[in-house]
Design an enzyme around this catalytic site. Structure first.
Site, PDB file in Angstrom:
ATOM      1  N   SER A  98       0.863  -1.382   0.086  1.00 61.56           N
ATOM      2  CA  SER A  98       0.142   0.053  -0.002  1.00 61.56           C
ATOM      3  C   SER A  98       1.047   1.027  -0.013  1.00 61.56           C
ATOM      4  O   SER A  98       1.722   1.594  -0.912  1.00 61.56           O
ATOM      5  CB  SER A  98      -0.966  -0.130   1.233  1.00 61.56           C
ATOM      6  OG  SER A  98      -1.928   0.839   0.995  1.00 61.56           O
TER       7      SER A  98
ATOM      8  N   ASP B  44     -10.255  -3.909  -4.299  1.00 63.31           N
ATOM      9  CA  ASP B  44      -9.168  -2.741  -3.821  1.00 63.31           C
ATOM     10  C   ASP B  44      -9.148  -1.609  -4.629  1.00 63.31           C
ATOM     11  O   ASP B  44      -8.815  -1.706  -5.938  1.00 63.31           O
ATOM     12  CB  ASP B  44      -7.749  -3.189  -3.725  1.00 63.31           C
ATOM     13  CG  ASP B  44      -6.617  -2.409  -3.476  1.00 63.31           C
ATOM     14  OD1 ASP B  44      -7.123  -1.310  -3.093  1.00 63.31           O
ATOM     15  OD2 ASP B  44      -5.440  -3.014  -3.508  1.00 63.31           O
TER      16      ASP B  44
ATOM     17  N   HIS C 208      -8.068  -5.229  -0.274  1.00 58.29           N
ATOM     18  CA  HIS C 208      -6.893  -4.440   0.192  1.00 58.29           C
ATOM     19  C   HIS C 208      -6.332  -4.827   1.721  1.00 58.29           C
ATOM     20  O   HIS C 208      -7.262  -4.952   2.591  1.00 58.29           O
ATOM     21  CB  HIS C 208      -7.241  -3.044  -0.026  1.00 58.29           C
ATOM     22  CG  HIS C 208      -5.942  -2.268   0.241  1.00 58.29           C
ATOM     23  ND1 HIS C 208      -5.257  -1.807  -0.849  1.00 58.29           N
ATOM     24  CD2 HIS C 208      -5.258  -1.596   1.415  1.00 58.29           C
ATOM     25  CE1 HIS C 208      -3.946  -1.125  -0.557  1.00 58.29           C
ATOM     26  NE2 HIS C 208      -4.112  -1.039   1.064  1.00 58.29           N
TER      27      HIS C 208
END
Length: 316
Positions: A163, A258, A288
């Site tokens: 991320s 995501d 995610h």
């Protein structure tokens, strides 16, 4: 076209989160959001696997010391200098820490038989862009400069993260190339954010019922880079970098559910267009953040295995 479906474990995980009534992160002050995230990770992270050794140090950076945690994989005690993977945790440049990704780093160290150095870079809103980038690059340089003391191989180094950490790994790889080093064997990009200026039509597919929504992502970006003019800087948005040639081979992992999936795909396409070798892996039914919630999302173990295989090949 058939609508994508969540894996059963992902759906059960989301149902559990809903039953707990946890408020959206973007509805909380940043300090409180950090605490909510920290407490949640204590529940969703599996029991920590044993490694050969784990200890903490402080890297030197342009703005002061940077805490790092060093892991040496189980069974590597007699292997001498180990290849080393420098890891940047996720959390939108606002939340997360060394503990939130402790399991991930231990699993990578064990599975890839390497050292992992996790970086506790400074976060927003106390430290806005480019503080996280500055710390991330400085930590990489410190690892290479102190390879002897750390008992790692300065010729076998990679960067990675998930991320926001994937974003930092990508921009650190560009910075290292531009500076003529440190030389990197690989960059591991796990559902990375690549375009904080939001120049493309990436968002809008997944906005309800997920831990990371479009709204939460915008909240993170607003805190990290309040000056909108800076969001097109390649140190924030690697997708907008003018030149991606000569970067280390990339391993890119995405989750189907995501909001960052499309911009990761766009970055992969640009890397390939620039002649960079890229391996891509997709988990279409996962959400995610699944990599660091392995207690409830066991496909994280499979994903770690694929990351470790990519690192092992790169270090060979």
């Amino acid at each position: 076209m058939e609508k994508p479906k969540l894996d059963s474990d992902s759906q059960a995980f989301l149902d559990m989160l809903k039953s707990l009534g946890r408020p959206p992160l973007n509805s909380l002050p940043p300090l409180q959001a950090r605490e909510v995230f920290r407490r949640g990770r204590l529940v969703t992270q599996p029991e920590l696997p044993q490694v050969d050794r784990v200890y903490e140090r402080q890297a030197t950076g342009p703005h002061g010391p940077i805490p790092v945690r060093v892991y040496r994989g189980a069974g590597t005690a007699d292997m001498g200098p180990l290849p080393v993977h420098v890891y940047y945790h996720g959390g939108g440049w606002v939340i997360g820490d060394l503990d939130s990704h402790d399991w991930v780093c231990r699993k990578i160290a064990n599975s890839a038989q390497c050292a992992v150095v996790a970086v506790d870079y400074r976060m927003a809103p106390e430290h806005i862009f480019p503080a996280a980038f500055d710390d991330s690059l400085a930590a990489l340089r410190w690892v290479v400069e102190n390879a002897g003391a750390l008992r790692v191989d300065a010729t076998r180094v990679s960067v990675g993260g998930d991320s926001a950490g994937g974003n930092l790994a990508a921009v650190v790889a560009i910075a290292a190339r531009d500076a003529g080093g440190p030389a990197l064997r690989a960059q591991v990009l796990v559902y990375p954010a690549t375009d904080l200026a939001m120049t493309g039509n990436y968002y809008g597919r997944f906005t309800e019922g997920l831990p990371l929504t479009d709204e939460v992502m915008r909240w993170f970006i607003d805190l990290y880079i309040p000056d909108k003019a800076q969001r097109a800087d390649w140190r924030a948005s690697p997708l907008l970098a003018k030149n991606l040639e000569g970067l280390p081979p990339a391993f890119a992992l995405t989750a189907g559910f995501d909001p960052l999936c499309a911009e990761c795909d766009a970055y992969v396409a640009r890397l390939k267009g620039a002649g960079v070798a890229v391996t891509t892996v997709s988990y279409p039914g996962q959400i995610h953040g699944f990599l660091s919630n392995a207690k409830f999302l066991p496909k994280a173990n499979e994903a770690i295995g694929e990351i470790a295989a990519a690192l092992t090949a790169a270090f060979r």
